[in-house]
Write an enzyme that holds these catalytic residues in place. Structure first.
Site, PDB file in Angstrom:
ATOM      1  N   ARG A   1       0.843  -1.192   0.000  1.00  0.00           N
ATOM      2  CA  ARG A   1       0.000   0.000   0.000  1.00  0.00           C
ATOM      3  C   ARG A   1       0.883   1.248   0.000  1.00  0.00           C
ATOM      4  NH1 ARG A   1      -1.942   1.026   4.292  1.00  0.00           N
ATOM      5  NH2 ARG A   1      -1.219  -0.713   5.576  1.00  0.00           N
TER       6      ARG A   1
ATOM      7  N   TYR B   1      -1.249  -3.507  -6.844  1.00  0.00           N
ATOM      8  CA  TYR B   1      -0.983  -4.359  -5.677  1.00  0.00           C
ATOM      9  C   TYR B   1      -2.022  -4.224  -4.565  1.00  0.00           C
ATOM     10  CZ  TYR B   1       2.025  -7.370  -2.924  1.00  0.00           C
ATOM     11  OH  TYR B   1       2.544  -8.443  -2.236  1.00  0.00           O
TER      12      TYR B   1
ATOM     13  N   LYS C   1      -9.663  -2.390   1.444  1.00  0.00           N
ATOM     14  CA  LYS C   1      -9.426  -1.223   2.297  1.00  0.00           C
ATOM     15  C   LYS C   1     -10.199   0.001   1.802  1.00  0.00           C
ATOM     16  CE  LYS C   1      -7.006  -3.832   4.654  1.00  0.00           C
ATOM     17  NZ  LYS C   1      -5.985  -3.937   5.651  1.00  0.00           N
TER      18      LYS C   1
ATOM     19  N   HIS D   1     -10.918  -2.367  11.178  1.00  0.00           N
ATOM     20  CA  HIS D   1      -9.784  -3.192  10.731  1.00  0.00           C
ATOM     21  C   HIS D   1      -9.576  -4.288  11.773  1.00  0.00           C
ATOM     22  CE1 HIS D   1      -5.255  -3.209   9.343  1.00  0.00           C
ATOM     23  NE2 HIS D   1      -5.962  -4.122   8.712  1.00  0.00           N
TER      24      HIS D   1
ATOM     25  N   SER E   1      -1.620  -3.360  10.380  1.00  0.00           N
ATOM     26  CA  SER E   1      -1.190  -4.242   9.290  1.00  0.00           C
ATOM     27  C   SER E   1       0.061  -5.027   9.692  1.00  0.00           C
ATOM     28  CB  SER E   1      -0.885  -3.409   8.051  1.00  0.00           C
ATOM     29  OG  SER E   1      -2.031  -2.667   7.691  1.00  0.00           O
TER      30      SER E   1
ATOM     31  N   CYS F   1       0.456  -7.209  12.021  1.00  0.00           N
ATOM     32  CA  CYS F   1       0.654  -7.297  13.468  1.00  0.00           C
ATOM     33  C   CYS F   1      -0.104  -8.461  14.092  1.00  0.00           C
ATOM     34  CB  CYS F   1       0.284  -5.990  14.142  1.00  0.00           C
ATOM     35  SG  CYS F   1       1.455  -4.667  13.773  1.00  0.00           S
TER      36      CYS F   1
ATOM     37  N   ASP G   1      -9.439  -9.776   8.746  1.00  0.00           N
ATOM     38  CA  ASP G   1      -8.926  -8.425   8.465  1.00  0.00           C
ATOM     39  C   ASP G   1      -9.941  -7.305   8.705  1.00  0.00           C
ATOM     40  OD1 ASP G   1      -6.523  -7.001   7.542  1.00  0.00           O
ATOM     41  OD2 ASP G   1      -7.703  -6.426   5.799  1.00  0.00           O
TER      42      ASP G   1
ATOM     43  N   ARG H   1       2.359 -12.165  -0.255  1.00  0.00           N
ATOM     44  CA  ARG H   1       1.018 -12.505   0.251  1.00  0.00           C
ATOM     45  C   ARG H   1       0.473 -13.757  -0.428  1.00  0.00           C
ATOM     46  NH1 ARG H   1      -1.639  -8.809   4.164  1.00  0.00           N
ATOM     47  NH2 ARG H   1      -0.031  -7.226   4.452  1.00  0.00           N
TER      48      ARG H   1
END
Ligand code: GTP
Ligand code: SPV
Ligand code: MN
Length: 633
Positions: free
Chosen positions: A99, A239, A248, A268, A290, A292, A315, A407
């Protein structure tokens, strides 16, 4: 001989693919009776000038076609069908790997609505910047129209979006991450509301010019949100969160604005079901920034015997009040876009099993026998690999084989511990909300807020070290309120006020209890003090018991901490001193943080709710009293 057979095998394949797509186009189109939608698609096509327009029907053949197109273009390669059936590896451009917060904009009419934590541009100005970029942006490419539902189709909490994109990678990923296709158009009907998402990789193809394996625009990246008109314009990146607009951009930035207007929460957060050995189940939602630990916690195998965790989401959570006055959460997504490095059969076996097939791997390394690899996937790395930059790699290399933000895209239903309730239209009732981040010091393993207001306060002062999920420096400590810093579509001060307002809507006893956790506390040598992963079940057990009213806690200046012995450590080898450090209230450390918290709060000016200012004042007083008390001994 029919003329088709004179084409090269690649061209023949391409014709076959296009014909199939056209058929699916007709089929889907037959069901779209939404004049505004059709008009918007036509307008976008006129602006972007694609070679053709394809309406996605969401079918398996359509998904297969996208993978084939990517393989033909050199974007993807097939993994070994025995090892990873129906799966591909995609390598992106090295300049397009995460991001881009710097180029993410909230284009509300008033600058004040975007607040101090967002980049703001006037919506008309931004459209003036973007329109020339989008004009002709899809030349030589196919423009795909993807109808998608965030949330189970027909759920009263679900919302519909349409993403227009020129990237087959986006189409394939959206197939996994959301419910897409004709079923969505049927639900939308002739006049349903939808979020308009426009995406282009920003790399028009001139006639007869070769394409690059990962087209993108290295010079111009814009991820723009127009909250008032519920629009997203994303340019230049292919991406993840930049390009899969349902995630998001829609489910957090736009949805947070809708949630504010309509009295619900778009967060989130992971969602999990937690069952104790007696078979009693509660649901927990947790906001960590993110990279974590959301995916890991959401599908963890508890090390405590008899305890069970089931995944609802990893998420994003959308939460609304049910008729009984409790908060119910749905996972708006249908797949996981999970961090690969660090994922192993030891750390997260359920993610490993979920990603065994039907998955898209991005920026991982590839083994000589056609499987993927990333750091820590196995204890010893393979002897040779091709790294994510397509270069030969051996264990002697000093660089990483997979990008740190590599990912996997995997259908949620493939997760061995997916909850039977994960697609329940009404959602699952949430009993506890967790906040947490990467904090090497100060923040204890777990801390329970004494009220919703104090919980909101703890969420608002969260801080965490930055990770590879966003472009920029890794390991910088920054305030990331509610793990929403990069994802809140409006003024963060108003967002805090919204949280307080939500808490006032129902009886305090019906609200989830709020906890602040930290799996990332380190010792002086930089080693993690807490084993984490499946051992986090020990903390979840205490949280379960607090919800049930049986867990023992002690009041401290920062909140309620587990009473001595209240965290079940049976079967765990951990030193008493380590545990004491993990559960210590670091009064001096907290006092030292107060100026930074005050500075963080000052950014919100008059929009900072008084209740939170009062919480900060009260915390300060309790800490000072504790410091004086300690000094007196
Ligand atoms: P996003 O998808 O970016 O929102 O990330 P996420 O919050 O889902 O993070 P994820 O679960 O993918 O974890 C990110 C990294 O943190 C991985 O490398 C994990 O191995 C690591 N991690 C997760 N849980 C723990 C934990 O309990 N302890 C430690 N030390 N590391 C963890
Ligand atoms: C995050 O950064 O929080 C993610 C990955 O979940 S992305 O979809 O790229 O936003
Ligand atoms: Mn995330």
């Amino acid at each position: 001989m029919p003329s088709q057979w004179r084409l090269s095998p690649e061209a023949r394949e391409s014709v076959r693919v296009r014909t199939a797509l056209h058929r699916s186009h007709e089929k889907a189109n037959a069901m779209s009776q939404h004049e505004l939608l059709e008009a918007w698609v036509n307008d976008v096509a006129t602006m972007c000038q694609p070679e053709q327009v394809v309406w996605c029907n969401g079918s398996e053949p359509e998904y297969a076609t996208m993978l084939r197109l990517m393989v033909q273009a050199g974007t993807a390669l097939w993994l070994d069908q025995g090892k990873r059936p129906n799966s591909v590896l995609v390598r992106s451009d090295p300049g397009d790997v995460a991001r881009v917060e710097e180029f993410t904009f909230i284009c509300s009419r008033s600058k004040d609505d975007a607040g101090p934590t967002n980049n703001w541009r006037d919506p008309a100005d931004m459209k003036r910047t973007l329109t020339p970029l989008f004009s002709g942006a899809m030349k030589g490419r196919t423009m795909y129209v993807i109808p998608y539902s965030m949330g189970p189709i027909g759920s009263p909490i679900a919302k519909i979006g349409i993403e227009i994109t020129d990237s087959p990678y986006v189409v394939a990923n959206m197939h996994v991450m959301a419910r897409v296709g004709s079923r969505v158009l049927e639900t939308l009907g002739a006049a349903g509301e939808f979020v308009k998402g426009l995406h282009s990789v920003g790399a028009p193809l001139e006639a007869n010019a070769p394409d690059s394996p990962w087209p993108c625009n290295p010079k111009n990246k814009y991820i723009c949100h127009f909250p008032e008109t519920r629009e997203i314009w994303s340019y230049g990146s292919g991406y993840g969160g930049n390009a899969l607009l349902g995630k998001k951009c829609h489910a957090l930035r736009i949805a947070s604005v809708q949630a504010r207007d309509e009295g619900w929460l778009a967060e989130h957060m992971l969602i999990l079901g937690l069952t104790n050995p007696e078979g009693r189940k509660i649901f927990v939602a947790a906001a960590f920034p993110s990279a974590c630990g959301k995916t890991n916690l959401a599908m963890m195998n508890p090390t405590l015997p008899g305890w069970k965790i089931e995944t609802v989401g990893d998420d994003i959570a959308w939460m609304k009040f049910g008729a009984d006055g409790r908060l119910y959460a749905i996972n708006p997504e249908a797949g996981f876009f999970g961090v690969a490095p660090g994922t192993s059969l030891k750390s997260n076996p359920n993610a490993m099993r979920a990603a065994e097939a039907n998955s898209i791997f991005t920026n991982c390394a590839v083994t000589p026998d056609g499987d993927v690899w990333w750091e820590e996937m196995t204890e010893t790395p393979p002897l040779e690999l091709v790294d994510w930059l397509r270069r030969p790699w051996t264990p002697k290399a000093t660089r990483k084989a997979a990008h740190p933000n590599a990912r996997f895209t995997t259908p949620a239903r493939q997760c061995p511990v997916i909850s039977p309730d994960w697609e329940k239209p009404g959602g699952v009732p949430i009993s506890a909300v967790l906040f947490g981040g990467r904090r090497a010091g100060v923040v204890p393993l777990v801390n329970e807020a004494t009220s919703w207001r104090q919980g909101t306060f703890l969420g608002s002062i969260m801080s965490s070290e930055t990770t590879a999920a966003a472009a920029g420096k890794v390991g910088n400590l920054r305030h990331d309120p509610f793990a929403m810093l990069p994802f809140c579509g409006y003024h963060m001060g108003d967002y805090f006020a919204h949280w307080l307002a939500v808490g006032a809507k129902t009886d305090a006893a019906k609200l989830p209890k709020v906890f602040y956790v930290n799996w990332f506390r380190k010792d002086d040598d930089g080693r993690f003090l807490w084993p984490g992963y499946g051992e986090n079940s020990r903390v979840l057990k205490w949280i379960f018991e607090r919800v049930a009213g049986t867990g023992k806690a002690v009041d401290t200046p920062i909140g309620r901490l587990p009473a001595p012995g209240a965290i079940d450590l049976s079967g765990l080898r951990i030193q008493d001193a380590q545990m004491a450090e993990l559960l210590r209230v670091d009064v001096e450390g907290w006092i030292a943080e107060l100026p930074a918290i005050r500075k963080h709060y000052e950014r919100f000016g008059s929009k900072l709710p008084r209740g939170l200012r009062d919480e900060l004042g009260a915390l300060e007083q309790r800490l000072q009293a504790a410091a004086v008390g300690a000094g007196g001994h």
